[in-house]
Enzyme design. Structure first.
Site, PDB file in Angstrom:
ATOM      1  N   ASN A   1      11.122   1.171   3.241  1.00 13.06           N
ATOM      2  CA  ASN A   1       9.979   2.096   3.257  1.00 13.06           C
ATOM      3  C   ASN A   1       9.003   1.832   4.394  1.00 13.06           C
ATOM      4  O   ASN A   1       8.372   2.753   4.901  1.00 13.06           O
ATOM      5  CB  ASN A   1       9.259   1.983   1.902  1.00 13.06           C
ATOM      6  CG  ASN A   1       7.853   2.555   1.949  1.00 13.06           C
ATOM      7  OD1 ASN A   1       7.651   3.766   1.871  1.00 13.06           O
ATOM      8  ND2 ASN A   1       6.846   1.671   2.088  1.00 13.06           N
TER       9      ASN A   1
ATOM     10  N   ASN B   1       7.158  -9.299   9.000  1.00 12.74           N
ATOM     11  CA  ASN B   1       7.156  -8.155   9.906  1.00 12.74           C
ATOM     12  C   ASN B   1       8.603  -7.687  10.040  1.00 12.74           C
ATOM     13  O   ASN B   1       9.423  -8.372  10.652  1.00 12.74           O
ATOM     14  CB  ASN B   1       6.597  -8.598  11.261  1.00 12.74           C
ATOM     15  CG  ASN B   1       6.781  -7.532  12.332  1.00 12.74           C
ATOM     16  OD1 ASN B   1       7.153  -6.400  12.042  1.00 12.74           O
ATOM     17  ND2 ASN B   1       6.501  -7.901  13.572  1.00 12.74           N
ATOM     18  N   VAL B   2       8.913  -6.531   9.468  1.00 13.77           N
ATOM     19  CA  VAL B   2      10.314  -6.094   9.492  1.00 13.77           C
ATOM     20  C   VAL B   2      10.796  -5.761  10.902  1.00 13.77           C
ATOM     21  O   VAL B   2      12.002  -5.636  11.132  1.00 13.77           O
ATOM     22  CB  VAL B   2      10.576  -4.901   8.523  1.00 13.77           C
ATOM     23  CG1 VAL B   2      10.279  -5.274   7.086  1.00 13.77           C
ATOM     24  CG2 VAL B   2       9.823  -3.653   8.957  1.00 13.77           C
TER      25      VAL B   2
ATOM     26  N   LYS C   1      13.172   8.370  12.813  1.00  9.52           N
ATOM     27  CA  LYS C   1      13.550   8.903  11.498  1.00  9.52           C
ATOM     28  C   LYS C   1      14.934   9.558  11.563  1.00  9.52           C
ATOM     29  O   LYS C   1      15.712   9.476  10.617  1.00  9.52           O
ATOM     30  CB  LYS C   1      12.495   9.892  10.991  1.00  9.52           C
ATOM     31  CG  LYS C   1      11.124   9.264  10.734  1.00  9.52           C
ATOM     32  CD  LYS C   1      11.175   8.192   9.648  1.00  9.52           C
ATOM     33  CE  LYS C   1       9.796   7.720   9.233  1.00  9.52           C
ATOM     34  NZ  LYS C   1       9.840   6.626   8.233  1.00  9.52           N
TER      35      LYS C   1
ATOM     36  N   TYR D   1       4.642  13.245  17.507  1.00 12.99           N
ATOM     37  CA  TYR D   1       5.550  12.519  16.607  1.00 12.99           C
ATOM     38  C   TYR D   1       6.924  12.269  17.228  1.00 12.99           C
ATOM     39  O   TYR D   1       7.852  11.882  16.547  1.00 12.99           O
ATOM     40  CB  TYR D   1       5.684  13.360  15.330  1.00 12.99           C
ATOM     41  CG  TYR D   1       6.071  12.626  14.071  1.00 12.99           C
ATOM     42  CD1 TYR D   1       5.174  11.806  13.403  1.00 12.99           C
ATOM     43  CD2 TYR D   1       7.340  12.780  13.517  1.00 12.99           C
ATOM     44  CE1 TYR D   1       5.521  11.163  12.221  1.00 12.99           C
ATOM     45  CE2 TYR D   1       7.697  12.133  12.336  1.00 12.99           C
ATOM     46  CZ  TYR D   1       6.775  11.337  11.700  1.00 12.99           C
ATOM     47  OH  TYR D   1       7.123  10.700  10.518  1.00 12.99           O
TER      48      TYR D   1
ATOM     49  N   ARG E   1       0.500  -6.937   7.387  1.00 11.13           N
ATOM     50  CA  ARG E   1      -0.853  -7.265   7.844  1.00 11.13           C
ATOM     51  C   ARG E   1      -1.854  -7.408   6.713  1.00 11.13           C
ATOM     52  O   ARG E   1      -2.855  -8.101   6.866  1.00 11.13           O
ATOM     53  CB  ARG E   1      -1.347  -6.168   8.781  1.00 11.13           C
ATOM     54  CG  ARG E   1      -0.612  -6.136  10.111  1.00 11.13           C
ATOM     55  CD  ARG E   1      -1.476  -5.392  11.113  1.00 11.13           C
ATOM     56  NE  ARG E   1      -0.954  -5.512  12.449  1.00 11.13           N
ATOM     57  CZ  ARG E   1      -0.333  -4.540  13.094  1.00 11.13           C
ATOM     58  NH1 ARG E   1      -0.134  -3.388  12.500  1.00 11.13           N
ATOM     59  NH2 ARG E   1       0.090  -4.720  14.324  1.00 11.13           N
TER      60      ARG E   1
ATOM     61  N   THR F   1      -1.788   9.338   2.309  1.00 12.10           N
ATOM     62  CA  THR F   1      -1.919   7.878   2.366  1.00 12.10           C
ATOM     63  C   THR F   1      -2.705   7.526   3.632  1.00 12.10           C
ATOM     64  O   THR F   1      -3.023   8.407   4.443  1.00 12.10           O
ATOM     65  CB  THR F   1      -0.544   7.182   2.444  1.00 12.10           C
ATOM     66  OG1 THR F   1       0.045   7.519   3.708  1.00 12.10           O
ATOM     67  CG2 THR F   1       0.370   7.602   1.310  1.00 12.10           C
TER      68      THR F   1
ATOM     69  N   ARG G   1       0.840  -1.200   0.000  1.00  7.25           N
ATOM     70  CA  ARG G   1       0.000   0.000   0.000  1.00  7.25           C
ATOM     71  C   ARG G   1       0.872   1.246   0.000  1.00  7.25           C
ATOM     72  O   ARG G   1       2.082   1.177   0.169  1.00  7.25           O
ATOM     73  CB  ARG G   1      -0.837   0.084   1.281  1.00  7.25           C
ATOM     74  CG  ARG G   1      -1.467  -1.159   1.761  1.00  7.25           C
ATOM     75  CD  ARG G   1      -2.359  -0.883   2.964  1.00  7.25           C
ATOM     76  NE  ARG G   1      -1.638  -0.888   4.220  1.00  7.25           N
ATOM     77  CZ  ARG G   1      -1.551   0.154   5.041  1.00  7.25           C
ATOM     78  NH1 ARG G   1      -2.109   1.305   4.737  1.00  7.25           N
ATOM     79  NH2 ARG G   1      -0.894   0.053   6.189  1.00  7.25           N
ATOM     80  N   GLY G   2       0.190   2.393  -0.127  1.00  8.85           N
ATOM     81  CA  GLY G   2       0.804   3.697   0.106  1.00  8.85           C
ATOM     82  C   GLY G   2       2.007   3.990  -0.778  1.00  8.85           C
ATOM     83  O   GLY G   2       2.056   3.624  -1.947  1.00  8.85           O
TER      84      GLY G   2
HETATM   85  N1  LIG Z   1       2.344   9.624   4.320  1.00  9.68           N
HETATM   86  C1  LIG Z   1       3.143  10.602   4.708  1.00  9.68           C
HETATM   87  O1  LIG Z   1       2.714  11.779   4.846  1.00  9.68           O
HETATM   88  C2  LIG Z   1       4.609  10.345   4.949  1.00  9.68           C
HETATM   89  C3  LIG Z   1       5.465  11.463   5.085  1.00  9.68           C
HETATM   90  C4  LIG Z   1       6.817  11.248   5.325  1.00  9.68           C
HETATM   91  C5  LIG Z   1       7.309   9.973   5.425  1.00  9.68           C
HETATM   92  N2  LIG Z   1       6.460   8.894   5.285  1.00  9.68           N
HETATM   93  C6  LIG Z   1       7.046   7.553   5.401  1.00  9.68           C
HETATM   94  O2  LIG Z   1       6.808   6.838   4.208  1.00  9.68           O
HETATM   95  C7  LIG Z   1       6.770   5.445   4.518  1.00  9.68           C
HETATM   96  C8  LIG Z   1       5.488   4.855   3.946  1.00  9.68           C
HETATM   97  O3  LIG Z   1       4.396   5.549   4.527  1.00  9.68           O
HETATM   98  P1  LIG Z   1       2.915   5.496   3.929  1.00  9.68           P
HETATM   99  O4  LIG Z   1       2.364   6.863   4.072  1.00  9.68           O
HETATM  100  O5  LIG Z   1       2.893   4.829   2.613  1.00  9.68           O
HETATM  101  O6  LIG Z   1       2.242   4.581   5.050  1.00  9.68           O
HETATM  102  P2  LIG Z   1       0.969   3.596   4.986  1.00  9.68           P
HETATM  103  O7  LIG Z   1       0.062   3.984   3.876  1.00  9.68           O
HETATM  104  O8  LIG Z   1       0.452   3.577   6.384  1.00  9.68           O
HETATM  105  O9  LIG Z   1       1.650   2.210   4.658  1.00  9.68           O
HETATM  106  C9  LIG Z   1       2.542   1.633   5.557  1.00  9.68           C
HETATM  107  C10 LIG Z   1       3.189   0.452   4.867  1.00  9.68           C
HETATM  108  O10 LIG Z   1       4.169  -0.099   5.743  1.00  9.68           O
HETATM  109  C11 LIG Z   1       3.876  -1.465   5.927  1.00  9.68           C
HETATM  110  N3  LIG Z   1       4.251  -1.898   7.272  1.00  9.68           N
HETATM  111  C12 LIG Z   1       3.906  -1.351   8.464  1.00  9.68           C
HETATM  112  N4  LIG Z   1       4.466  -2.025   9.461  1.00  9.68           N
HETATM  113  C13 LIG Z   1       5.175  -3.044   8.905  1.00  9.68           C
HETATM  114  C14 LIG Z   1       5.966  -4.091   9.408  1.00  9.68           C
HETATM  115  N5  LIG Z   1       6.155  -4.225  10.730  1.00  9.68           N
HETATM  116  N6  LIG Z   1       6.558  -4.942   8.533  1.00  9.68           N
HETATM  117  C15 LIG Z   1       6.383  -4.811   7.202  1.00  9.68           C
HETATM  118  N7  LIG Z   1       5.632  -3.835   6.653  1.00  9.68           N
HETATM  119  C16 LIG Z   1       5.030  -2.958   7.503  1.00  9.68           C
HETATM  120  C17 LIG Z   1       2.381  -1.625   5.687  1.00  9.68           C
HETATM  121  O11 LIG Z   1       2.108  -2.977   5.340  1.00  9.68           O
HETATM  122  P3  LIG Z   1       0.746  -3.741   5.821  1.00  9.68           P
HETATM  123  O12 LIG Z   1      -0.388  -2.910   5.322  1.00  9.68           O
HETATM  124  O13 LIG Z   1       0.787  -5.089   5.207  1.00  9.68           O
HETATM  125  O14 LIG Z   1       0.815  -3.807   7.316  1.00  9.68           O
HETATM  126  C18 LIG Z   1       2.178  -0.628   4.544  1.00  9.68           C
HETATM  127  O15 LIG Z   1       2.514  -1.210   3.313  1.00  9.68           O
HETATM  128  C19 LIG Z   1       6.872   5.332   6.030  1.00  9.68           C
HETATM  129  O16 LIG Z   1       8.198   5.055   6.395  1.00  9.68           O
HETATM  130  C20 LIG Z   1       6.459   6.708   6.503  1.00  9.68           C
HETATM  131  O17 LIG Z   1       7.002   7.034   7.759  1.00  9.68           O
HETATM  132  C21 LIG Z   1       5.126   9.058   5.050  1.00  9.68           C
END
Ligand SMILES: NC(=O)c1ccc[n+]([C@@H]2O[C@H](COP(=O)([O-])OP(=O)(O)OC[C@H]3O[C@@H](n4cnc5c(N)ncnc54)[C@H](OP(=O)(O)O)[C@@H]3O)[C@@H](O)[C@H]2O)c1
Length: 263
Positions: A93, A66-67, A162, A155, A41, A193, A18-19
């Site tokens: 990621n 699960n990383v 981070k 945060y 998940r 996301t 996702r995302g």
């Molecule tokens: N969205 C923002 O505004 C934003 C801004 C800056 C940085 N980021 C960073 O960008 C990255 C991706 O964020 P996102 O917005 O795409 O988040 P998201 O939509 O909540 O997706 C999170 C992803 O991480 C996976 N994940 C979570 N825990 C995990 C684990 N223990 N092992 C393996 N996979 C795991 C989830 O997989 P499952 O669904 O299968 O659990 C999902 O694919 C993150 O590092 C986040 O901190 C996001």
């Protein structure tokens, strides 16, 4: 982007069902790289991402792991090696976090966040080295966040994780350089996301519009923006960028606020 640099190579993207991770996986697949779609998940989105990737003519392998769990991490790497015999690109990621004010933080939330965001990155990078050595080198890109240096609501612990990611990136860049492995990070601004659901403060529907209006670029960051920058950092043109965290926020964190006539 030169497709020839990516064709037939392999990218492991954690949290890519996702995302932002999904978009990175599809971007690499579009460039001709085989992809490992890792999820924890939610299997269905991972299957959909893998199907979309394969429509682009590459192989996509789904691996549940699960990383934040060291055994899962080892299995993720071993399975990647078994299927693809080496690795060219590691994109760390996957992210999670215990979003609370400092006074409500608990050691369990700290451990959870640090294990998934920071520990996973360091040990994944370590475990992927032998796979990258098989390919004569590789590229590592981690996804950070401006919360590493700015104070975002609730945060503190994710921000600390981070900051750790950015520090680890600098060490990887130096220690892995002799192995022809290059490490960098990307720090995106707010991306729409499902991650935003974890922020109590991000539930106001107008907030994304307000952020867009306050962003010099005039819009918020998209997953496609992030994927393009990650791919650039994996390209030959980025060879001299080492250990850096590229902030991709459309300029949102640049202005010093509260100084103008309008507050
Ligand atoms: N969205 C923002 O505004 C934003 C801004 C800056 C940085 N980021 C960073 O960008 C990255 C991706 O964020 P996102 O917005 O795409 O988040 P998201 O939509 O909540 O997706 C999170 C992803 O991480 C996976 N994940 C979570 N825990 C995990 C684990 N223990 N092992 C393996 N996979 C795991 C989830 O997989 P499952 O669904 O299968 O659990 C999902 O694919 C993150 O590092 C986040 O901190 C996001």
């Amino acid at each position: 982007m030169e497709k020839s640099h990516f064709q037939g190579k392999t990218a492991l993207i954690t949290g890519s069902g996702r995302g932002i991770g999904r978009e990175i996986a599809l971007h690499f697949a579009g460039l001709g790289a085989n992809v490992v779609v890792n999820y924890f998940r939610n299997r269905k989105p991972a299957e959909e991402t893998a199907q979309e990737a394969e429509k682009k003519g590459v192989r996509a392998e789904i691996i549940k792991a699960n990383v934040g769990d060291m055994q899962d991490l080892s299995r993720l790497v071993a399975e990647t090696d078994r299927v693809f015999e080496g690795l060219d690109f590691l994109i760390s990621n996957a992210g999670s976090g215990y979003n609370r004010p400092v006074l409500e933080q608990r050691p369990k939330g700290w451990d959870w966040t640090m294990d998934i965001n920071a520990r996973a990155y360091l040990f994944l990078a370590q475990k992927c080295v032998p796979l990258m050595e098989k390919k004569g080198g590789g590229r590592i890109v981690a996804i950070s966040s401006p919360g590493s240096f700015r104070v975002l609501p609730e945060y503190a612990v994710v921000g600390a994780s981070k900051a750790a990611i950015e520090a680890i990136t600098r060490y990887l860049a130096v220690e892995f350089a002799p192995l022809n492995i290059i490490a960098n990070a990307v720090s995106p601004g707010v991306v729409a996301t499902e991650a935003l659901q974890h922020f109590n403060t991000m539930q106001d529907e107008d907030l994304l519009e307000d952020i867009a209006a306050e962003t010099p670029a005039g819009r918020i960051v998209t997953p496609q923006d992030v994927a393009g920058i990650v791919a650039f950092l994996c390209s030959p043109q980025a060879e001299m960028i080492r250990g850096q965290t590229i902030i991709a926020d459309g300029g949102f964190t640049l202005p010093a606020r509260g100084l103008g006539p309008s507050g």
